[in-house]
Design a protein around this motif. Structure first.
Motif, PDB file in Angstrom:
ATOM      1  N   ARG A  14       0.819  -1.220   0.000  1.00  0.00           N
ATOM      2  CA  ARG A  14       0.000   0.000   0.000  1.00  0.00           C
ATOM      3  C   ARG A  14       0.853   1.270   0.000  1.00  0.00           C
ATOM      4  NH1 ARG A  14      -5.322   0.076   0.833  1.00  0.00           N
ATOM      5  NH2 ARG A  14      -6.319  -1.931   1.167  1.00  0.00           N
ATOM      6  N   ASN A  15       1.993   1.211   0.667  1.00  0.00           N
ATOM      7  CA  ASN A  15       2.883   2.377   0.735  1.00  0.00           C
ATOM      8  C   ASN A  15       3.404   2.800  -0.634  1.00  0.00           C
ATOM      9  OD1 ASN A  15       2.684   2.550   3.518  1.00  0.00           O
ATOM     10  ND2 ASN A  15       4.491   1.290   3.871  1.00  0.00           N
ATOM     11  N   HIS A  16       3.301   1.922  -1.623  1.00  0.00           N
ATOM     12  CA  HIS A  16       3.863   2.183  -2.951  1.00  0.00           C
ATOM     13  C   HIS A  16       2.798   2.283  -4.043  1.00  0.00           C
ATOM     14  CE1 HIS A  16       8.008   1.707  -1.565  1.00  0.00           C
ATOM     15  NE2 HIS A  16       7.471   0.857  -0.709  1.00  0.00           N
ATOM     16  N   LEU A  17       1.538   2.371  -3.650  1.00  0.00           N
ATOM     17  CA  LEU A  17       0.443   2.444  -4.614  1.00  0.00           C
ATOM     18  C   LEU A  17      -0.326   3.749  -4.434  1.00  0.00           C
ATOM     19  CD1 LEU A  17      -0.844  -1.240  -4.311  1.00  0.00           C
ATOM     20  CD2 LEU A  17       0.780  -0.300  -5.980  1.00  0.00           C
ATOM     21  N   PRO A  18       0.162   4.817  -5.029  1.00  0.00           N
ATOM     22  CA  PRO A  18      -0.433   6.142  -4.798  1.00  0.00           C
ATOM     23  C   PRO A  18      -1.862   6.307  -5.317  1.00  0.00           C
ATOM     24  CG  PRO A  18       1.210   6.260  -6.534  1.00  0.00           C
ATOM     25  CD  PRO A  18       1.312   4.882  -5.928  1.00  0.00           C
ATOM     26  N   LEU A  19      -2.292   5.486  -6.239  1.00  0.00           N
ATOM     27  CA  LEU A  19      -3.646   5.628  -6.784  1.00  0.00           C
ATOM     28  C   LEU A  19      -4.667   4.726  -6.094  1.00  0.00           C
ATOM     29  CD1 LEU A  19      -2.820   5.880 -10.600  1.00  0.00           C
ATOM     30  CD2 LEU A  19      -3.058   7.717  -8.907  1.00  0.00           C
ATOM     31  N   LEU A  20      -4.234   3.986  -5.075  1.00  0.00           N
ATOM     32  CA  LEU A  20      -5.141   3.118  -4.321  1.00  0.00           C
ATOM     33  C   LEU A  20      -5.733   3.898  -3.162  1.00  0.00           C
ATOM     34  CD1 LEU A  20      -6.200   0.169  -3.906  1.00  0.00           C
ATOM     35  CD2 LEU A  20      -4.311  -0.106  -2.292  1.00  0.00           C
ATOM     36  N   ALA A  21      -7.063   3.949  -3.123  1.00  0.00           N
ATOM     37  CA  ALA A  21      -7.738   4.625  -2.008  1.00  0.00           C
ATOM     38  C   ALA A  21      -7.428   3.888  -0.707  1.00  0.00           C
ATOM     39  CB  ALA A  21      -9.232   4.657  -2.258  1.00  0.00           C
ATOM     40  N   PRO A  22      -7.261   4.625   0.401  1.00  0.00           N
ATOM     41  CA  PRO A  22      -6.887   3.998   1.675  1.00  0.00           C
ATOM     42  C   PRO A  22      -7.818   2.868   2.119  1.00  0.00           C
ATOM     43  CG  PRO A  22      -6.740   6.374   1.853  1.00  0.00           C
ATOM     44  CD  PRO A  22      -7.357   6.075   0.514  1.00  0.00           C
ATOM     45  N   GLU A  23      -9.103   2.990   1.828  1.00  0.00           N
ATOM     46  CA  GLU A  23     -10.055   1.976   2.279  1.00  0.00           C
ATOM     47  C   GLU A  23     -10.296   0.882   1.247  1.00  0.00           C
ATOM     48  OE1 GLU A  23     -12.097   4.945  -0.105  1.00  0.00           O
ATOM     49  OE2 GLU A  23     -10.776   5.190   1.597  1.00  0.00           O
ATOM     50  N   ALA A  24      -9.713   1.010   0.064  1.00  0.00           N
ATOM     51  CA  ALA A  24      -9.944   0.048  -1.019  1.00  0.00           C
ATOM     52  C   ALA A  24      -9.226  -1.266  -0.756  1.00  0.00           C
ATOM     53  CB  ALA A  24      -9.488   0.630  -2.344  1.00  0.00           C
ATOM     54  N   GLU A  25      -9.900  -2.344  -1.122  1.00  0.00           N
ATOM     55  CA  GLU A  25      -9.283  -3.665  -1.041  1.00  0.00           C
ATOM     56  C   GLU A  25      -8.336  -3.828  -2.224  1.00  0.00           C
ATOM     57  OE1 GLU A  25     -10.505  -8.381  -1.126  1.00  0.00           O
ATOM     58  OE2 GLU A  25     -11.969  -6.909  -0.422  1.00  0.00           O
ATOM     59  N   ILE A  26      -7.238  -4.507  -2.005  1.00  0.00           N
ATOM     60  CA  ILE A  26      -6.307  -4.791  -3.091  1.00  0.00           C
ATOM     61  C   ILE A  26      -6.718  -6.122  -3.708  1.00  0.00           C
ATOM     62  CG2 ILE A  26      -3.914  -5.198  -3.741  1.00  0.00           C
ATOM     63  CD1 ILE A  26      -3.056  -3.574  -1.308  1.00  0.00           C
ATOM     64  N   GLU A  27      -7.128  -6.065  -4.957  1.00  0.00           N
ATOM     65  CA  GLU A  27      -7.519  -7.278  -5.673  1.00  0.00           C
ATOM     66  C   GLU A  27      -6.257  -8.026  -6.116  1.00  0.00           C
ATOM     67  OE1 GLU A  27     -10.596  -8.408  -5.935  1.00  0.00           O
ATOM     68  OE2 GLU A  27     -11.354  -6.648  -4.871  1.00  0.00           O
ATOM     69  N   PRO A  28      -6.239  -9.351  -6.000  1.00  0.00           N
ATOM     70  CA  PRO A  28      -5.037 -10.127  -6.325  1.00  0.00           C
ATOM     71  C   PRO A  28      -4.529  -9.962  -7.752  1.00  0.00           C
ATOM     72  CG  PRO A  28      -6.648 -11.485  -5.185  1.00  0.00           C
ATOM     73  CD  PRO A  28      -7.315 -10.184  -5.471  1.00  0.00           C
ATOM     74  N   GLU A  29      -5.435  -9.791  -8.709  1.00  0.00           N
ATOM     75  CA  GLU A  29      -5.035  -9.754 -10.117  1.00  0.00           C
ATOM     76  C   GLU A  29      -5.020  -8.355 -10.726  1.00  0.00           C
ATOM     77  OE1 GLU A  29      -3.686 -12.329 -11.545  1.00  0.00           O
ATOM     78  OE2 GLU A  29      -4.158 -13.688  -9.910  1.00  0.00           O
ATOM     79  N   VAL A  30      -5.195  -7.307  -9.913  1.00  0.00           N
ATOM     80  CA  VAL A  30      -5.159  -5.948 -10.446  1.00  0.00           C
ATOM     81  C   VAL A  30      -3.731  -5.612 -10.889  1.00  0.00           C
ATOM     82  CG1 VAL A  30      -4.719  -4.807  -8.223  1.00  0.00           C
ATOM     83  CG2 VAL A  30      -5.912  -3.577 -10.032  1.00  0.00           C
ATOM     84  N   ALA A  31      -3.615  -4.888 -11.975  1.00  0.00           N
ATOM     85  CA  ALA A  31      -2.287  -4.473 -12.437  1.00  0.00           C
ATOM     86  C   ALA A  31      -1.741  -3.408 -11.484  1.00  0.00           C
ATOM     87  CB  ALA A  31      -2.378  -3.915 -13.855  1.00  0.00           C
TER      88      ALA A  31
END
Length: 86
Positions: A14-31
């Motif tokens: 998460r620390n390296h994904l600036p476009l990920l919203a703080p509350e968003a789940e990280i999907e396994p297959e997302v680029a």
């Protein structure tokens, strides 16, 4: 948090994904690139993962495929951690 990987991995990622919203789940297959991981961010993520998990990602795993998705990256880290604990 996704149950496919550790909380430590997710926090580090998460620390390296600036476009990920703080509350968003990280999907396994997302680029990861779609979440803002660029080449400079990839280097920072690599260093932080190696330090956090006390592993060295071998040269043959330093590929676009490894850093393509959270799942592909976790698979490499998880395997290295398991090999180290043997």
């Amino acid at each position: 948090m996704n149950t496919l990987w550790s909380k430590t991995f997710e926090t580090t990622l998460r620390n390296h994904l600036p476009l990920l919203a703080p509350e968003a789940e990280i999907e396994p297959e997302v680029a990861l690139a779609d979440l803002g991981l660029d080449s400079l961010g990839t280097v920072g993520l690599l260093v932080e993962l190696e330090e956090t998990f006390d592993v060295v990602i071998p040269d043959e795993s330093l590929s676009t495929e490894t850093f393509a998705t959270p799942k592909s990256l976790w698979d490499v880290i998880d395997q290295l951690v398991k090999e180290q604990s043997r």
